[in-house]
Design a protein around this motif. Structure first.
Motif, PDB file in Angstrom:
ATOM      1  N   GLU A   4       0.854  -1.188   0.000  1.00 27.04           N
ATOM      2  CA  GLU A   4       0.000   0.000   0.000  1.00 27.04           C
ATOM      3  C   GLU A   4       0.889   1.236   0.000  1.00 27.04           C
ATOM      4  N   TRP A   5       0.390   2.318  -0.616  1.00 28.71           N
ATOM      5  CA  TRP A   5       1.122   3.580  -0.534  1.00 28.71           C
ATOM      6  C   TRP A   5       0.197   4.786  -0.604  1.00 28.71           C
ATOM      7  N   TRP A   6       0.657   5.854   0.033  1.00 33.30           N
ATOM      8  CA  TRP A   6       0.089   7.199  -0.088  1.00 33.30           C
ATOM      9  C   TRP A   6       1.186   8.044  -0.740  1.00 33.30           C
ATOM     10  N   TYR A   7       0.917   8.543  -1.932  1.00 36.69           N
ATOM     11  CA  TYR A   7       1.982   9.101  -2.780  1.00 36.69           C
ATOM     12  C   TYR A   7       1.608  10.531  -3.171  1.00 36.69           C
ATOM     13  N   ILE A   8       2.360  11.504  -2.653  1.00 33.32           N
ATOM     14  CA  ILE A   8       2.101  12.910  -2.948  1.00 33.32           C
ATOM     15  C   ILE A   8       3.230  13.465  -3.811  1.00 33.32           C
ATOM     16  N   THR A   9       2.867  14.075  -4.918  1.00 32.23           N
ATOM     17  CA  THR A   9       3.821  14.775  -5.782  1.00 32.23           C
ATOM     18  C   THR A   9       3.242  16.124  -6.154  1.00 32.23           C
ATOM     19  N   GLY A  10       4.091  17.127  -6.327  1.00 33.24           N
ATOM     20  CA  GLY A  10       3.545  18.425  -6.686  1.00 33.24           C
ATOM     21  C   GLY A  10       4.585  19.474  -6.990  1.00 33.24           C
ATOM     22  N   TRP A  11       4.078  20.628  -7.354  1.00 29.58           N
ATOM     23  CA  TRP A  11       4.893  21.805  -7.665  1.00 29.58           C
ATOM     24  C   TRP A  11       4.685  22.855  -6.582  1.00 29.58           C
ATOM     25  N   LEU A  12       5.782  23.450  -6.146  1.00 29.68           N
ATOM     26  CA  LEU A  12       5.752  24.553  -5.208  1.00 29.68           C
ATOM     27  C   LEU A  12       6.354  25.798  -5.846  1.00 29.68           C
ATOM     28  N   GLU A  13       5.965  26.950  -5.317  1.00 34.73           N
ATOM     29  CA  GLU A  13       6.565  28.219  -5.736  1.00 34.73           C
ATOM     30  C   GLU A  13       6.922  29.011  -4.486  1.00 34.73           C
ATOM     31  N   PHE A  48       8.257  18.591  -5.475  1.00 36.95           N
ATOM     32  CA  PHE A  48       8.413  17.891  -4.202  1.00 36.95           C
ATOM     33  C   PHE A  48       7.652  16.577  -4.220  1.00 36.95           C
ATOM     34  N   GLN A  49       8.127  15.653  -3.394  1.00 33.50           N
ATOM     35  CA  GLN A  49       7.496  14.345  -3.244  1.00 33.50           C
ATOM     36  C   GLN A  49       7.506  13.949  -1.775  1.00 33.50           C
ATOM     37  N   VAL A  50       6.393  13.405  -1.293  1.00 31.79           N
ATOM     38  CA  VAL A  50       6.291  12.798   0.030  1.00 31.79           C
ATOM     39  C   VAL A  50       5.512  11.505  -0.141  1.00 31.79           C
ATOM     40  N   THR A  51       6.102  10.378   0.233  1.00 29.43           N
ATOM     41  CA  THR A  51       5.464   9.083   0.040  1.00 29.43           C
ATOM     42  C   THR A  51       5.630   8.216   1.271  1.00 29.43           C
ATOM     43  N   PHE A  52       4.535   7.555   1.667  1.00 33.82           N
ATOM     44  CA  PHE A  52       4.577   6.545   2.713  1.00 33.82           C
ATOM     45  C   PHE A  52       4.148   5.209   2.111  1.00 33.82           C
ATOM     46  N   PHE A  53       4.939   4.173   2.368  1.00 34.47           N
ATOM     47  CA  PHE A  53       4.653   2.825   1.896  1.00 34.47           C
ATOM     48  C   PHE A  53       4.388   1.911   3.097  1.00 34.47           C
ATOM     49  N   ARG A  54       3.479   0.966   2.905  1.00 36.16           N
ATOM     50  CA  ARG A  54       3.215  -0.064   3.901  1.00 36.16           C
ATOM     51  C   ARG A  54       3.347  -1.421   3.236  1.00 36.16           C
ATOM     52  N   LEU A  94       5.893  -3.592   7.738  1.00 40.27           N
ATOM     53  CA  LEU A  94       7.026  -2.696   7.554  1.00 40.27           C
ATOM     54  C   LEU A  94       6.537  -1.406   6.907  1.00 40.27           C
ATOM     55  N   LEU A  95       7.089  -0.295   7.348  1.00 40.29           N
ATOM     56  CA  LEU A  95       6.746   1.012   6.796  1.00 40.29           C
ATOM     57  C   LEU A  95       7.997   1.673   6.236  1.00 40.29           C
ATOM     58  N   PHE A  96       7.814   2.360   5.121  1.00 39.78           N
ATOM     59  CA  PHE A  96       8.888   3.090   4.468  1.00 39.78           C
ATOM     60  C   PHE A  96       8.376   4.479   4.099  1.00 39.78           C
ATOM     61  N   ALA A  97       9.282   5.418   3.926  1.00 39.90           N
ATOM     62  CA  ALA A  97       8.890   6.763   3.496  1.00 39.90           C
ATOM     63  C   ALA A  97      10.001   7.366   2.660  1.00 39.90           C
ATOM     64  N   HIS A  98       9.606   8.130   1.649  1.00 37.18           N
ATOM     65  CA  HIS A  98      10.528   8.892   0.810  1.00 37.18           C
ATOM     66  C   HIS A  98      10.105  10.358   0.833  1.00 37.18           C
ATOM     67  N   ALA A  99      11.075  11.241   0.751  1.00 35.87           N
ATOM     68  CA  ALA A  99      10.803  12.667   0.576  1.00 35.87           C
ATOM     69  C   ALA A  99      11.867  13.245  -0.339  1.00 35.87           C
ATOM     70  N   ALA A 100      11.476  14.166  -1.197  1.00 40.41           N
ATOM     71  CA  ALA A 100      12.425  14.708  -2.169  1.00 40.41           C
ATOM     72  C   ALA A 100      12.039  16.129  -2.552  1.00 40.41           C
ATOM     73  N   VAL A 101      13.046  16.900  -2.939  1.00 40.26           N
ATOM     74  CA  VAL A 101      12.868  18.243  -3.491  1.00 40.26           C
ATOM     75  C   VAL A 101      13.627  18.316  -4.810  1.00 40.26           C
ATOM     76  N   SER A 102      12.960  18.805  -5.843  1.00 37.52           N
ATOM     77  CA  SER A 102      13.592  19.042  -7.140  1.00 37.52           C
ATOM     78  C   SER A 102      13.820  20.539  -7.296  1.00 37.52           C
ATOM     79  N   ASP A 103      15.081  20.942  -7.347  1.00 40.32           N
ATOM     80  CA  ASP A 103      15.450  22.355  -7.459  1.00 40.32           C
ATOM     81  C   ASP A 103      16.415  22.516  -8.624  1.00 40.32           C
ATOM     82  N   PRO A 104      15.987  23.165  -9.718  1.00 38.15           N
ATOM     83  CA  PRO A 104      16.884  23.331 -10.865  1.00 38.15           C
ATOM     84  C   PRO A 104      18.178  24.059 -10.531  1.00 38.15           C
TER      85      PRO A 104
END
Length: 361
Positions: free
Chosen positions: A53-62, A71-77, A95-105
């Protein structure tokens, strides 16, 4: 930090291996079946009987200065194949896992961090009933009004974000039953929350920045996703500027061709067009080779979704995510701009898996 996570995972899998008996008392993972009606708010929460299972957030920030960021925030089960009669409180039944990321040119490569933990003891949990998942101080929660909040403190950045959905959930596939192959069992339960309005604070190098933007949340759970013939997938979630939303995916076979596909287009008036496999095609336009893994990714794509054709241009090329210290995969997860001809019509994310090696879920 990576060495510590790897050590923790190694210890977990040692415990897991000792507890597993190949044929005795393994979990009976429930199948995903057509006709099952999703029910909210309970289906916003965890489904611990299922394998993945996962909750997967991706998006654009300003930023306040107008600087675009992804940006990305994801939780996996994950429910591992553990002997169900093991009485130990330390048995890693979840087991639980999580990822977080920032994309900055301005940086040119992904800022990324990951977490992994065994569920329990108040340290990590994915709750039933509504979205409420955490690993230590990393968390994603949904309140009774439908607003999501996520907080995390990574080595290079900190998120404190509020995400508000202006639309009801978009049920993928047949009312939430999303096929991933020709067999009925090759499916997931799947819904999306497009057009999330994002506000909050991003902190990097001790500097707090107010940020605003839009995001996309996918929540998906299954017991078996990929067929034996499949190696990975290409996926997009695009928030269109007119208020609509497009999800499309293509599962690739071992030759790199289309094994299965599907999607949904929510129009500006709220109506939805379901996209069968024949209506979805991903056509690579430009490839980028990772200097770390040597993997080639089609980071610029033209996506055909029914009568809609979009050209996807990455915010930056190097958005490769190495999660070998948690979920084990190396894949490309990147912010993209969607164009129709020369006109910008939306922003979202492109995910490319199975290019480094076959994705093993």
């Amino acid at each position: 930090m990576t060495k510590r996570i790897s050590l923790i995972l190694a210890l977990l899998w040692v415990m897991l291996s000792a507890a597993v008996r190949p044929q005795d008392n393994l979990p009976a993972y429930p199948p995903v079946v057509p006709g099952h009606a999703l029910s909210f708010p309970s289906d916003y929460g965890a489904h611990p009987d299922f394998r993945t299972e996962w909750w997967y957030i991706t998006g654009w920030l300003e930023t306040a200065g107008g600087k675009p960021l992804g940006f990305q925030v994801t939780f996996f089960r994950s429910r591992p194949p553990l002997d169900q009669t093991n009485p130990s409180r330390f048995a890693p039944t979840e087991l639980l896992f999580a990822h977080a990321a920032v994309s900055d040119p301005a940086l040119g490569s992904l800022q990324h961090e990951q977490r992994a933990a065994r569920s329990g003891f108040g340290l990590a949990e994915a709750a039933r009933g509504d979205t409420d998942v955490h690993i230590g101080a990393w968390s994603l929660q949904r309140d009774a009004g439908g607003t999501y909040r996520t907080m995390l403190d990574a080595r290079d950045f900190t998120f404190e974000l509020v995400l508000r959905p202006p639309q009801p959930p978009l049920l993928q596939g047949e009312r939430g039953y999303s096929r991933k192959g020709p067999l009925p069992a090759q499916a997931s339960y799947y819904y999306s929350q497009p057009q999330l309005g994002v506000s909050g604070v991003l902190t990097r190098q001790g500097v707090r920045e107010n940020v605003r933007g839009t995001a996309w949340l996918d929540h998906e759970w299954s017991s078996a996703l990929l067929a034996e013939q499949a190696v990975g997938w290409d996926w997009i979630g695009i928030n269109l500027d007119d208020g609509g939303a497009l999800m499309a995916f293509q599962i690739r076979d071992k030759s790199g061709g289309k094994f299965w596909a599907g999607g949904a287009l929510r129009h500006a008036d709220g109506s939805v067009t379901r996209l069968p496999a024949a209506a979805v095609n991903f056509v690579p336009r430009r490839r980028w080779r990772s200097p770390r893994t040597g993997t080639e990714y089609p980071v610029s794509m033209q996506v055909h979704a029914g009568e809609l054709a979009l050209d996807l241009v990455p915010l930056m090329d190097d958005q490769e995510l190495d999660s070998r210290a948690s979920t084990g995969a190396i894949y490309w997860e990147g912010a993209v701009t969607a164009l129709r001809g020369a006109q910008v019509v939306g922003h979202g994310y492109l995910e490319l898996t199975g290019y480094f090696r076959r994705l093993d879920l």
